[in-house]
Design a protein around this motif. Structure first.
Motif, PDB file in Angstrom:
ATOM      1  N   SER A 159       1.181  -1.476   0.325  1.00 64.44           N
ATOM      2  CA  SER A 159       0.312  -0.152  -0.258  1.00 64.44           C
ATOM      3  C   SER A 159       0.918   0.909  -0.146  1.00 64.44           C
ATOM      4  O   SER A 159       1.887   0.895   1.290  1.00 64.44           O
ATOM      5  N   TYR A 176      -1.108  -3.893  -4.869  1.00 60.70           N
ATOM      6  CA  TYR A 176      -2.056  -4.402  -4.075  1.00 60.70           C
ATOM      7  C   TYR A 176      -2.099  -6.141  -4.365  1.00 60.70           C
ATOM      8  O   TYR A 176      -2.549  -6.550  -4.970  1.00 60.70           O
ATOM      9  N   SER A 301      -3.653   1.270   4.932  1.00 63.49           N
ATOM     10  CA  SER A 301      -4.216   0.675   3.991  1.00 63.49           C
ATOM     11  C   SER A 301      -5.709   0.941   3.826  1.00 63.49           C
ATOM     12  O   SER A 301      -6.291   1.194   2.174  1.00 63.49           O
ATOM     13  N   GLU A 304      -7.276   3.085   1.196  1.00 66.01           N
ATOM     14  CA  GLU A 304      -6.561   2.987  -0.096  1.00 66.01           C
ATOM     15  C   GLU A 304      -7.614   1.625  -0.562  1.00 66.01           C
ATOM     16  O   GLU A 304      -7.450   1.242  -1.816  1.00 66.01           O
ATOM     17  N   ASP A 307     -13.409   2.621  -0.476  1.00 64.86           N
ATOM     18  CA  ASP A 307     -14.223   3.335  -1.383  1.00 64.86           C
ATOM     19  C   ASP A 307     -15.518   3.626  -0.004  1.00 64.86           C
ATOM     20  O   ASP A 307     -16.885   2.872  -0.288  1.00 64.86           O
ATOM     21  N   GLN A 376       1.856   8.767  -5.888  1.00 67.88           N
ATOM     22  CA  GLN A 376       0.951   9.357  -5.312  1.00 67.88           C
ATOM     23  C   GLN A 376       0.129   8.840  -7.036  1.00 67.88           C
ATOM     24  O   GLN A 376      -0.691   9.158  -7.413  1.00 67.88           O
ATOM     25  N   ASP A 378      -2.829   6.181  -8.775  1.00 68.68           N
ATOM     26  CA  ASP A 378      -4.124   6.254  -8.783  1.00 68.68           C
ATOM     27  C   ASP A 378      -3.975   4.843  -7.873  1.00 68.68           C
ATOM     28  O   ASP A 378      -3.074   3.903  -7.717  1.00 68.68           O
ATOM     29  N   ALA A 379      -5.250   4.427  -7.240  1.00 71.06           N
ATOM     30  CA  ALA A 379      -5.351   3.535  -6.391  1.00 71.06           C
ATOM     31  C   ALA A 379      -6.016   2.015  -7.014  1.00 71.06           C
ATOM     32  O   ALA A 379      -6.120   1.409  -6.441  1.00 71.06           O
ATOM     33  N   GLN A 382      -1.372   0.042  -9.321  1.00 68.19           N
ATOM     34  CA  GLN A 382      -0.032   0.562  -8.769  1.00 68.19           C
ATOM     35  C   GLN A 382       1.336   0.400  -9.517  1.00 68.19           C
ATOM     36  O   GLN A 382       2.277   0.027  -8.488  1.00 68.19           O
TER      37      GLN A 382
END
Length: 385
Positions: A159, A176, A301, A304, A307, A376, A378-379, A382
Motif C-alpha cells: 500500500s 495490492y 491502507s 486505499e 471506497d 501518488q 492512482d489506487a 499501482q
C-alpha cells in the motif's frame, strides 16, 4: 446460498507481450502456502505462485513441505514452523532456505522474496534480478538505518501508506494483494445478520472496539481469530471478560479457508477497527469477495482499499462505526463484489508483478532499476510507468 447475476467486469490488464519467465517465489516458513488457518503473507505467495503458473510461467516455490501449489515446490522445512512443536527458533530454518536459494540463484530470471529483510546481505550480488515485497509494518525505529544501508535493493510496497515511515529507498512499485476470483463466492445477502471480526486477537487489531460497536448497535458479533502466545495475556485480561459479559458476543476461535466463506458471506458487515498502520489488511478483500461490506477505521491502507460508501465505510471513532452499521443497507453487495473483481483479484496482482519483473534490466545510475518515483499513483493498478 442465494445466487445473483453480477455485471461483467472489464479487465484492463494483459501480459500477452511478456515471454515466459523462470521465477522463484521465496516464502516465509511460519505457515504453509497457503496456510491451513490464519496467515497472510504465505496466503498471498500461494495465490501469486499459482496464478503465475496459470499464465504460463515456470515458477519454483521455496516454502514449507506441507504447502500445496501448482508451482515446483522446494521443501525448506518438513511442515509449517508454527505447527511443529519441536521448533523453538524459526531463524535457522530461514537461513538454511536462503542459502539454498542463493545456490540456485542462476537458475532464475527473477527471484521474488517475501522474507522481509533477512535475505538482503545474501542477495546483494544478484539484486538486479530480485524483487522484495515488504509485507510488514515499516514504522519501527530500527528499520530506518537498515533500509538506509540497503537503499539500492528493489522493493515493492503493498500500500502507499506503508511507505510513509521509510527513508529514500528503491521503490520499484506498489502492488495490492489479490485473491483467486472463485476462492470466496458471492453472497447476495448477509443472511446471518451478525457483524464479523476476522484476524488476530491483539491490541492493534482492537477487538475491544468491535465488541463496543456490536453492543451499541444491538447486533450479534462473531469473532473468528487466533490468539498468539504473545497476546494470550491481552485476551485473558481484556477481551475474554468482555466476551463473557455480553450475550451477543461469540468467540469462534481460529478458522480455516472452508469456514471463512460461510463466516464472511453470512455477515452483515466485517468490522475492521484497527489501531495501527496496517500495511494492507487481507481480511478486507476477503469480505469484499463475498460481497460483504467493511466498516474500517482510518489507519494505514484502509483509505486505499475501502471506497467510502461503495464497498464499506471509513470511520474515525466507535460512534461513527455504530452509525455506519445503521447505514449498511445502503451498500449494494453486488457493487462490493465488483470492486473486488476489478481491483483485488489474483490475476490483477500477478499482472502487476509481471510488469515489475519486466522492468528488472540492471541498475540505473542511481542504483535502482527503473524506480517508481510516483507515490501518488492512482489506487487502481499501482505499477509506475
Amino acid at each position: 446460498m442465494a445466487k445473483a447475476v453480477l455485471q461483467p467486469v472489464v479487465k484492463l490488464f494483459s501480459n500477452a507481450h511478456i515471454l515466459p519467465m523462470k521465477i522463484a517465489q521465496i516464502a516465509p516458513l511460519v505457515e504453509a502456502c497457503p496456510p491451513r488457518q490464519y496467515g497472510g503473507t504465505e496466503r498471498v505467495v500461494a495465490y501469486l505462485s499459482d496464478e503465475l503458473v496459470r499464465q504460463g510461467h515456470d515458477v519454483t516455490l521455496f516454502a514449507s513441505g506441507d504447502s500445496s501449489t501448482a508451482a515446483r515446490l522446494v521443501s525448506c522445512a518438513p511442515r509449517a514452523l508454527r505447527t511443529d512443536p519441536s521448533v523453538r527458533d524459526i531463524l535457522p530454518y530461514h537461513v538454511m532456505m536462503l542459502d539454498e536459494v542463493c545456490r540456485r540463484a542462476d537458475d532464475f530470471d527473477v527471484l521474488h522474496f517475501h522474507t522481509d529483510l533477512l535475505h538482503f546481505p545474501m542477495a546483494r550480488s544478484f539484486s538486479d534480478r530480485t524483487v522484495t515485497t515488504l509485507h510488514g509494518r515499516l514504522d519501527l525505529p530500527d528499520l530506518w538505518p537498515f533500509y538506509s544501508a540497503f537503499a539500492d535493493m528493489p522493493l515493492v510496497s503493498i500500500s502507499l501508506g506503508q511507505r510513509d515511515p521509510m527513508p529514500p529507498v528503491c521503490w520499484l512499485g506498489n502492488v495490492y494483494h489479490g485473491l483467486p476470483e472463485r476462492l470466496l463466492p458471492f453472497h447476495a445477502a448477509g443472511r446471518g445478520g451478525y457483524l464479523a471480526f476476522l484476524g488476530r486477537i491483539s491490541p492493534e487489531k482492537r477487538p475491544d472496539r468491535a465488541i463496543r460497536i456490536a453492543v451499541q448497535s444491538g447486533l450479534p458479533l462473531k469473532i473468528a481469530a487466533k490468539i498468539d502466545r504473545v497476546d494470550r495475556a491481552y485476551w485473558e485480561a481484556d477481551i475474554a471478560p468482555l466476551v463473557s459479559r455480553h450475550a451477543n458476543i461469540e468467540y469462534l476461535g481460529e478458522i480455516g479457508e472452508r469456514e471463512k466463506t460461510r463466516f464472511l458471506g453470512g455477515a452483515r458487515a466485517l468490522l475492521f477497527p484497527i489501531d495501527w498502520p496496517e500495511p494492507f489488511g487481507l481480511a478486507m478483500i476477503e469480505a469484499m469477495a463475498c460481497g460483504t461490506p467493511v466498516i474500517a477505521f482510518r489507519c494505514g491502507s484502509v483509505p486505499e482499499v475501502i471506497d467510502d460508501g461503495v464497498n464499506g465505510f471509513v470511520v474515525d471513532s466507535v460512534d461513527e462505526a455504530v452509525a455506519a452499521v445503521g447505514r449498511i443497507g445502503e451498500i449494494d453487495r453486488r457493487a462490493v463484489r465488483r470492486a473486488f473483481l476489478a481491483r483485488f483479484s489474483a490475476e490483477r496482482m500477478a499482472h502487476d508483478y509481471l510488469a515489475l519483473y519486466g522492468r528488472l534490466r540492471g541498475p540505473s545510475p542511481d542504483g535502482c532499476p527503473h524506480p517508481d518515483r510516483s507515490a501518488q499513483a492512482d489506487a487502481g493498478l499501482q505499477v509506475a510507468a
